[in-house]
Design a protein around this motif. Structure first.
Motif, PDB file in Angstrom:
ATOM      1  N   SER A  46      -2.583   4.810  -4.470  1.00  0.00           N
ATOM      2  CA  SER A  46      -3.177   3.612  -4.183  1.00  0.00           C
ATOM      3  C   SER A  46      -2.560   2.389  -4.695  1.00  0.00           C
ATOM      4  O   SER A  46      -1.385   2.701  -5.374  1.00  0.00           O
ATOM      5  N   GLY A  47      -2.979   1.173  -4.300  1.00  0.00           N
ATOM      6  CA  GLY A  47      -1.984   0.157  -4.637  1.00  0.00           C
ATOM      7  C   GLY A  47      -2.592  -0.929  -4.148  1.00  0.00           C
ATOM      8  O   GLY A  47      -3.658  -0.830  -3.464  1.00  0.00           O
ATOM      9  N   PHE A  48      -2.024  -2.196  -4.132  1.00  0.00           N
ATOM     10  CA  PHE A  48      -2.440  -3.424  -3.604  1.00  0.00           C
ATOM     11  C   PHE A  48      -2.736  -3.262  -2.186  1.00  0.00           C
ATOM     12  O   PHE A  48      -3.759  -3.438  -1.595  1.00  0.00           O
ATOM     13  N   GLY A  49      -1.603  -2.909  -1.581  1.00  0.00           N
ATOM     14  CA  GLY A  49      -1.636  -2.373  -0.057  1.00  0.00           C
ATOM     15  C   GLY A  49      -2.706  -2.948   0.732  1.00  0.00           C
ATOM     16  O   GLY A  49      -3.053  -4.003   0.809  1.00  0.00           O
TER      17      GLY A  49
END
Lengths: 297, 290, 466
Positions: free
Chosen positions: B65-68
């Motif tokens: 997961s991430g900002f992405g």
């Protein structure tokens, strides 16, 4: 209560209201009389502070231009036709405007009864008939018991029946210490509500008279044109003469000048005498104002 | 039977705040009962959930997961939907009142025009706040349910700044509304402005940057002029602590202004809120309500 | 390089002179000890600078602290087979010229284990100290500006070291100079400049480490025969920061690593250096980086296969002038998984039927004009991409293509997973926002007063109206 001093309102170069002076005393009812375009509505909008203008207007001593909010808090206003939130319920509308006038919900709710809308507070505004809408507008105008009522052609959008009802309601509510300023071109309204009639023409005040004088001045304004079988015409003329009218014969029927309050009088007399009326129309014989709604009646 | 007191008490007049509050509540109720609010909220919630769901589903198997995509997708969504919503809501309000003939009636009550304008502004702001909170709150709930680990603080910032953007655009919309005679013209103008702010200015900036070899600081300050870009940069600033994701110009901004950026962004948004509203107030007080 | 060498030698001499002072309790015990003895450092703060010039074990009891008093080095090891264990070593000097270090070693086979280094300029400094074992230490740098910090760990001509299970944070670099055959395993590094930096260091294995929030995760320069596997490189975002950078490096395998949220996952500059060898980049996952992999056109001879490219803002970037050449995006007919691949897999062999190529107009603009990144995430970006797709005339040349794109992400056992953070905060934020929304709606629900009651009350209470 209302002091209008040398008020001029121009739209572009044309003056809709020009150097009008007018004073409405406490408890006094003043009618503005004039044709469409005479400047009645414009003057009323100036009184309400809706339009900028030259001159001064004070309501209860408050200058409309600088202390409009205080001035308007003294005024109950009924427009020609009520236009607002259609989905609102009657009770909500009354409470909303009541709160705008600084009233509590309870104070606001009490105003529906005198205008005969008690029990209708759950209805939506768009479900109301024209007459009921105007009565709602009147109820809202009466919120907070304002010392001034300003009415702008309040019956113009009503049918004959609704008009009569509304005027009698106004009569009941308005004879008091309340000042009344209203625009109208209906003699019967003027007669029953005003103590003083101010005639306007092209933005200027041209004359002022008591309501009776207006009735007599405008008495011959309307002419009833009756289409009758040729055989009945002489009898009809006799009958009408006997009742105080002054009928004339012309090529297709009879012309009867009628005072404003008795336009139906000749019809009733002839019907009672079993004279069949094939057709009739109401004509404006003089250069009196054109009455859109009048033509419908 | 009605009897009336001979002596009238001095006029009871609401304070400005009370009048504004009453009008705001009325406008809020009107907005929430209206179709636009319902449609926009449904669209916003649905698209937001879609973005969240897709971004959470795509990489769930890898535990990544991430900002992405999630935040980027939501920023994109906000940039498209919120200005449109706020501009049209603002543009519709006074113009349609005028068209329905309601405006003179309202103004004949013991209120003044500024209170009416401010009341409508506050009421519509609240409606937009509800819409944004429902939309992004739903997204957060979906993301949490799907086990995504987007930083909750950045999502809250996103919601708050979306509201800021909405308020800016509402203010512009109300200026349009005061100027337009007809509601249809007002809404049309609002949509046009939306297109300009969303696409035209950015494309122009792109072309300008290429054609005139704009310096990065010039590019940055030009972007500060567009509230949409301000919203975007501010959200990234709060979510990422640095604008380096926006390349050299972003890095320049972060390095040069650091914590001061927040104040610059706040200033730009405040200007976009206050100036159009003030202009609307001045024009509204001069124009005939009829 | 020769110049650097000379500087280091000078500073070594300077550092040694700091030990001219009278020995304290521990110092006397060391002086009294015979080779092979164990010197126990009792609990408490010992304000001493030590020199260990014979093979022995220096073991701290729990709570044993060596304090350098913010000056000079703290332990200087000049004899082989020394073991330092269980100590807290803190407060070196801050003299960068003298390279004040907590432990400086210039002899073979040192073991430095389970110590805590706090507030140190340089942490462990190995100078020609082969076969060292550095394990289980925690090394925290000084709270200084990055330009005034020292290296948490430095190896200088120290071959065959094992660096394992350490945590290094808030330092400058962990750096290997001319050190061959080093194994770096299962360490953590964060908030440093270079998580790990290799200069002229060959045959190094770097595995199972986590390098996060450094300016650069791992940077290879002028090195060869390297293995980088199963590392986690997360949010390394310096101004010119990368997860992994390779410059003039040869013969490397980068596999099963996880690159998340870096400014760029991998940066390839002139690597492989000699075109006789090929660089292998396989089975890594690149997710949510600004750029997945940056190629300078000088980088030729890489094989990029079996990787997952997931939602990087730009999956692959070719920067500077020139085209990407002699780079393969598939091996044995299997390419990479691209989250933006739009093809499909008819024959169900896991490989898409169309090649994957990147023809994005806006990306192309970004590679040429990086400052336009300022306009990222805006709808205008989508508009440009849309126009690029719709009008073949202005569609850019594809900058790379993958002949056999995979339709499903590769999930190999070796690939480390990201830590699953708790979703409670997010859930709370969601509920909070929904609450605010619902609250505003509740505000708008009209208060329904019972009409009858309201009206009858009003009749009695309305002033002026009876």
């Amino acid at each position: 209560m209302i002091e209008i001093n040398s008020v001029t309102k121009r739209f572009g170069r044309a003056a809709a209201v020009e150097r009008v002076n007018l004073r409405v005393d406490p408890g006094e009812g003043v009618a503005l009389w004039g044709s469409n375009g005479a400047g009645k509505t414009t003057l009323i909008r100036c009184v309400l502070g809706l339009l900028p203008f030259e001159g001064t207007i004070r309501v209860g001593g408050f200058d409309v231009a600088t202390r409009g909010k205080q001035a308007r808090s003294l005024i109950g206003y009924v427009p020609q036709e009520l236009g607002f939130y259609d989905d609102l319920r009657v009770g909500q509308a009354v409470r909303f405007f009541g709160s705008l006038k600084g009233l509590s919900i309870r104070d606001a709710d009490g105003v529906l009864e005198p205008v005969g809308l008690l029990g209708h507070d759950g209805k939506r505004v768009r479900e109301l008939s024209g007459g009921m809408k105007q009565r709602l507008a009147l109820a809202i105008a009466l919120l907070g018991d304002p010392p001034v009522l300003v009415l702008d052609e309040v019956t113009a959008s009503l049918d004959a029946c609704g008009r009569q009802e509304f005027v009698s309601l106004l009569e009941r509510l308005a004879h008091s210490s309340r000042s009344l300023l209203f625009a109208s071109h209906r003699v019967e309204e003027v007669g029953s509500l005003a103590k003083r009639v101010v005639l306007m023409e092209k933005g200027r005040v041209t004359d002022e008279c008591p309501p009776d004088a207006l009735v007599s001045r405008l008495g011959a304004a309307n002419v009833l044109h009756l289409h009758l079988p040729v055989a009945d015409r002489p009898r009809a003329i006799d009958l009408l003469r006997g009742s105080g009218f002054s009928p004339r014969l012309n090529g297709v029927g009879i012309l009867v000048p009628v005072p404003p309050a008795q336009k139906a009088g000749p019809l009733r007399i002839l019907t009672e005498a079993k004279i069949s009326i094939e057709d009739f129309e109401l004509l404006n014989a003089s250069n009196t104002p054109r009455h859109d709604s009048e033509d419908r009646s | 039977m009605i009897t009336l007191a001979v002596q009238h008490a001095p006029p009871r007049v609401n304070t400005m705040w009370r009048s504004t509050g009453i009008l705001a509540l009325r406008e809020l109720r009107e907005a929430i009962a209206s179709r636009w609010f319902l449609l926009y909220t449904i669209a916003f919630v649905a698209l937001g959930l879609g973005v969240s769901y897709v971004s959470a589903a795509g990489t769930g198997s890898l535990g990544l997961s991430g900002f992405g995509r999630t935040t980027a997708g939501l920023i994109n969504l906000v940039l498209l939907v919120v200005p449109l919503m706020a501009l049209t809501a603002g543009a519709g309000t006074i113009a349609s009142d005028r068209e329905r003939g309601m405006l003179p009636y309202l103004l004949a009550q013991p209120i003044n025009r500024f209170e009416l304008l401010l009341g409508k502004f506050v009421g519509l702001s609240l409606a937009l706040l509800a819409c944004i909170c429902l939309g992004l709150g739903g997204c957060a709930a979906i993301l949490a349910w799907k086990g995504e680990t987007t930083d909750p603080a950045s999502l809250v910032w996103l919601a708050g700044l979306s509201f800021g953007l909405a308020v800016c655009m509402l203010s512009v919309g109300m200026l349009v509304s005061v100027l337009a005679r007809k509601a249809s013209v007002a809404v049309g103008t609002a949509v046009f402005l939306w297109l300009v702010l969303v696409f035209v200015t950015d494309l122009g900036l792109m072309a300008g940057a290429l054609a005139f070899r704009l310096k990065i600081e010039t590019l940055f300050f030009l972007c500060l002029g567009n509230p949409l870009q301000v919203f975007k940069m501010w959200t990234l600033h709060e979510a990422e602590a640095s604008l380096d994701v926006l390349g050299p110009a972003g890095l320049y901004a972060s390095d040069t202004y650091g914590g001061g950026l927040r104040w610059m962004f706040a200033g730009a948004m405040a200007a976009w809120t206050v100036l159009p509203l003030a202009a609307a107030g001045i024009l509204f007080s001069r124009r005939s309500p009829v | 390089m020769r110049r650097l060498n000379a500087i280091t030698a000078v500073s070594l001499l300077a550092a040694a002179s700091a030990f001219g002072q009278a020995a304290g309790t521990i110092g006397r015990r060391i002086a009294d000890a015979r080779p092979g003895d164990t010197v126990v450092v009792p609990a408490g703060v010992h304000r001493e600078h030590l020199r260990i010039d014979k093979p022995l074990k220096l073991v701290g009891e729990p709570g044993a602290i060596l304090d350098g008093g913010q000056s000079g080095d703290i332990i200087d090891v000049t004899a082989p087979d020394v073991e330092i264990r269980g100590l807290t070593i803190r407060a070196t000097g801050i003299d960068l010229d003298k390279e004040n270090a907590a432990v400086r070693v210039s002899a073979a086979r040192v073991r430095i284990e389970d110590n805590v280094f706090e507030d140190v300029l340089f942490g462990i400094d190995l100078k020609e100290a082969p076969d060292a074992i550095i394990r289980g230490n925690r090394i925290g740098g000084k709270d200084l500006d990055i330009a005034r910090r020292g290296d948490g760990l430095r190896l200088w001509r120290s071959n065959a070291a094992l660096i394992e299970n350490n945590v290094i944070h808030d330092g400058r670099d962990a750096i290997l100079w001319y050190s061959t055959g080093v194994v770096v395993r299962n360490n953590r590094s964060f908030r440093c400049r270079y998580g790990l930096h290799l200069m002229y260091s060959d045959s190094v294995t770097i595995e199972d480490n986590e390098l996060s929030e450094n300016s650069v995760g791992v940077y290879f320069m002028y090195s060869k025969d390297l293995t980088l596997r199963r590392n986690r490189l997360i949010r390394n975002r310096g101004p010119s920061g990368y997860g992994v950078g390779l410059k003039d490096t040869d013969s490397y395998r980068v596999e099963h690593n996880l690159f998340v949220g870096n400014r760029a996952g991998i940066y390839l500059d002139d690597s492989p250096f000699t075109h006789a060898t090929r660089g292998e980049i396989r089975a890594n996952t690149f997710g949510y980086n600004d750029v997945g992999v940056i190629f300078l056109p000088s980088a030729r001879g890489n094989v990029v296969s079996g990787n997952n490219f997931i939602d990087n803002l730009e999956q692959v970037s070719v920067q500077g002038r020139g085209e990407l050449r002699d780079t393969e995006f598939a091996a044995n007919d299997r390419g990479n998984f691209w989250s933006d691949y739009v093809g499909y897999d008819l024959d169900n062999n896991g490989v898409g039927e169309f090649e994957h190529e990147s023809q994005r107009l806006f990306e192309n603009l970004l590679d040429r004009e990086p400052k336009l990144r300022l306009l990222l995430f805006s709808p205008a970006q989508q508009a440009v991409e849309f126009v690029g797709r719709a009008l073949p005339a202005i569609r850019p040349e594809p900058k790379f293509f993958d002949p056999a794109p995979l339709v499903r992400p590769v999930s190999e056992a070796g690939a480390p997973r990201n830590q699953a953070a708790s979703a409670w905060g997010l859930a709370l934020a969601g509920v909070g926002m929904l609450g605010v929304g619902a609250g505003v709606l509740a505000l708008a629900v009209p208060i329904r007063i019972r009409h009858a009651a309201g009206a009858s009350l009003a009749a009695t209470a309305t002033g002026g109206v009876s």
